[in-house]
Design an enzyme around this catalytic site. Structure first.
Site, PDB file in Angstrom:
ATOM      1  N   ASP A   1       6.538  28.170  27.717  1.00  0.00           N
ATOM      2  CA  ASP A   1       6.440  27.279  26.550  1.00  0.00           C
ATOM      3  C   ASP A   1       5.301  26.281  26.723  1.00  0.00           C
ATOM      4  O   ASP A   1       4.885  25.641  25.745  1.00  0.00           O
ATOM      5  CB  ASP A   1       7.753  26.500  26.367  1.00  0.00           C
TER       6      ASP A   1
ATOM      7  N   GLN B   1      15.489  27.467  24.729  1.00  0.00           N
ATOM      8  CA  GLN B   1      15.283  27.280  23.295  1.00  0.00           C
ATOM      9  C   GLN B   1      15.649  25.851  22.892  1.00  0.00           C
ATOM     10  O   GLN B   1      16.707  25.341  23.271  1.00  0.00           O
ATOM     11  CB  GLN B   1      16.138  28.303  22.521  1.00  0.00           C
TER      12      GLN B   1
ATOM     13  N   LYS C   1      12.579  36.885  19.803  1.00  0.00           N
ATOM     14  CA  LYS C   1      11.807  36.818  21.055  1.00  0.00           C
ATOM     15  C   LYS C   1      12.177  38.004  21.964  1.00  0.00           C
ATOM     16  O   LYS C   1      11.299  38.677  22.501  1.00  0.00           O
ATOM     17  CB  LYS C   1      12.078  35.479  21.775  1.00  0.00           C
TER      18      LYS C   1
HETATM   19  N1  LIG Z   1      11.645  26.493  23.534  1.00  0.00           N
HETATM   20  C1  LIG Z   1      11.147  26.456  22.287  1.00  0.00           C
HETATM   21  N2  LIG Z   1      11.896  26.021  21.285  1.00  0.00           N
HETATM   22  C2  LIG Z   1      11.375  25.984  20.023  1.00  0.00           C
HETATM   23  C3  LIG Z   1      10.055  26.437  19.768  1.00  0.00           C
HETATM   24  C4  LIG Z   1       9.280  26.878  20.859  1.00  0.00           C
HETATM   25  O1  LIG Z   1       8.075  27.253  20.722  1.00  0.00           O
HETATM   26  N3  LIG Z   1       9.865  26.886  22.107  1.00  0.00           N
HETATM   27  N4  LIG Z   1       9.564  26.495  18.462  1.00  0.00           N
HETATM   28  C5  LIG Z   1      10.507  26.377  17.349  1.00  0.00           C
HETATM   29  C6  LIG Z   1      11.245  27.637  16.993  1.00  0.00           C
HETATM   30  N5  LIG Z   1      10.500  28.889  17.139  1.00  0.00           N
HETATM   31  C7  LIG Z   1      10.422  29.452  18.359  1.00  0.00           C
HETATM   32  O2  LIG Z   1      11.116  29.155  19.265  1.00  0.00           O
HETATM   33  C8  LIG Z   1      10.022  29.609  16.002  1.00  0.00           C
HETATM   34  C9  LIG Z   1      10.091  29.068  14.750  1.00  0.00           C
HETATM   35  C10 LIG Z   1       9.703  29.818  13.642  1.00  0.00           C
HETATM   36  C11 LIG Z   1       9.239  31.114  13.772  1.00  0.00           C
HETATM   37  C12 LIG Z   1       8.886  31.954  12.599  1.00  0.00           C
HETATM   38  O3  LIG Z   1       8.358  33.035  12.752  1.00  0.00           O
HETATM   39  N6  LIG Z   1       9.184  31.486  11.385  1.00  0.00           N
HETATM   40  C13 LIG Z   1       9.033  32.256  10.169  1.00  0.00           C
HETATM   41  C14 LIG Z   1       9.995  31.740   9.108  1.00  0.00           C
HETATM   42  C15 LIG Z   1      11.413  31.798   9.587  1.00  0.00           C
HETATM   43  C16 LIG Z   1      12.441  31.383   8.562  1.00  0.00           C
HETATM   44  O4  LIG Z   1      12.416  31.937   7.471  1.00  0.00           O
HETATM   45  O5  LIG Z   1      13.282  30.553   8.894  1.00  0.00           O
HETATM   46  C17 LIG Z   1       7.634  32.126   9.610  1.00  0.00           C
HETATM   47  O6  LIG Z   1       7.070  31.019   9.709  1.00  0.00           O
HETATM   48  O7  LIG Z   1       7.139  33.102   9.063  1.00  0.00           O
HETATM   49  C18 LIG Z   1       9.149  31.637  15.040  1.00  0.00           C
HETATM   50  C19 LIG Z   1       9.542  30.890  16.135  1.00  0.00           C
HETATM   51  C20 LIG Z   1      11.550  25.324  17.704  1.00  0.00           C
HETATM   52  N7  LIG Z   1      12.141  25.559  18.979  1.00  0.00           N
END
Ligand SMILES: Nc1nc2c(c(=O)[nH]1)N[C@@H](CN(C=O)c1ccc(C(=O)N[C@@H](CCC(=O)O)C(=O)O)cc1)CN2
Ligand SMILES: [Mg+2]
Length: 301
Positions: free
Chosen positions: A133, A110, A66
């Site tokens: 968020d 987060q 981020k």
């Molecule tokens: N305050 C927040 N917490 C969390 C959120 C959120 O939107 N706000 N969402 C999730 C975690 N998250 C962002 O925070 C997030 C999760 C996954 C990805 C991502 O790009 N994933 C990759 C794979 C990653 C891996 O290999 O582990 C993909 O899908 O290509 C981005 C952001 C929970 N917490």
């Protein structure tokens, strides 16, 4: 965050794979242009504060990404990394400080937070106009009533992918699997706004495969690895996989899979998002979009 060779995406017909990674890159490039324009016209730089409590390894990666992408888009990034035993009162005090800081237009904590911290109380303490968020009850209410909400990033990303792929969603039957405040419920609201007929399915839904088979659009946000099978789908359905599940492999390694069994679903679906490389990258791109929106609104745009 690249699509690994293990995901059987290579032999799919053109157009079947919804490439969230590419879409997110395009969205970020547009955001960077808009950030530069805002600086030129109003002399203001969007600022995002990200708060991480504890050392959860996945959260550390998300927070790092981020911050990196925020800076790449020309915005100011501030990271607050607090120890896992931080008292709830200290976190609330930090949020108060960020709420009052005119250089910060977006604040997020987060998730998950450590057990001794009440996540709902923390979310409610963030100024709704800085709640990038989109989790604050004020923003949830605005979304439900058609107001100017900041919309949760993951469902916003899914909606952008669906509209890009299908164009008009009006009249489509969408089945959302999962009813969380963060994904399932706001996803249903966004699909309603697009004039879909929306079914929200969950753990108590009877005959989930039959419910899914009615859907033109399936959004799986249930947190169960590879639960949705190809024979749950109507041929030609569009499938959006929100799941990010790390599973152990027989060789002791691990891999990330979605809530959809990609191998059986891809041949039946007309289009499908991969995991990784589908919805995940859209979550962070939409966070940047929300931060830009919050900053634009702060100067009356
Ligand atoms: N305050 C927040 N917490 C969390 C959120 C959120 O939107 N706000 N969402 C999730 C975690 N998250 C962002 O925070 C997030 C999760 C996954 C990805 C991502 O790009 N994933 C990759 C794979 C990653 C891996 O290999 O582990 C993909 O899908 O290509 C981005 C952001 C929970 N917490
Ligand atoms: Mg998310």
């Amino acid at each position: 965050m690249t699509t690994p060779a293990t995901l059987p995406t290579e032999n799919l017909p053109t157009g079947k794979l919804i490439d969230g990674k590419a879409f997110a890159a395009t969205l970020r490039a547009q955001i960077a242009v808009d950030v530069a324009a805002l600086k030129a016209s109003h002399g203001v730089q969007p600022g995002l504060a990200v708060v991480l409590v504890g050392e959860d390894p996945a959260s550390q990666i998300y927070v790092r990404n981020k911050a990196k992408q925020t800076v790449e888009c020309g915005m100011k990034s501030v990271e607050h990394k607090l120890s896992a035993d931080t008292p709830e009162a200290d976190l609330l005090a930090l949020i108060d400080t960020l709420n009052a800081d005119p250089t910060i237009h977006g604040i997020l904590v987060q998730l998950p937070v450590p057990k001794h911290i009440d996540a709902d109380k923390i979310i409610a303490a963030i100024r709704p106009d800085k709640d990038v968020d989109g989790f604050h009850p004020m923003n949830a209410g605005l979304l439900a009533t058609g107001g100017k909400a900041l919309v949760p990033c993951t469902p916003l990303g899914c909606s952008l992918l669906l509209k890009d792929h299908l164009g008009d969603l009006s009249g489509k039957h969408a089945v959302v699997i999962g009813r969380s405040n963060i994904v399932g419920k706001p996803m249903a609201q966004l699909l309603l706004q697009e004039s879909c007929t929306v079914t929200v399915a969950h753990s108590r839904t009877k005959d989930l495969p039959a419910v899914c088979r009615e859907a033109d659009i399936v959004v799986a946000a249930v947190g169960r690895p590879e639960m949705v099978k190809g024979d749950w789908l109507k041929p030609g359905a569009v499938v959006i996989d929100v799941g990010i599940n790390r599973i152990a492999l027989p060789d002791g390694k691990s891999k990330v899979v979605g809530d959809v069994d990609f191998a059986s679903a891809a041949p039946v679906a007309s289009a499908i998002t991969p995991v990784p490389g589908g919805v995940g990258p859209m979550t962070i791109a939409c966070l940047l979009k929300n931060t830009l929106t919050a900053c634009q609104r702060s100067v009356g745009l």
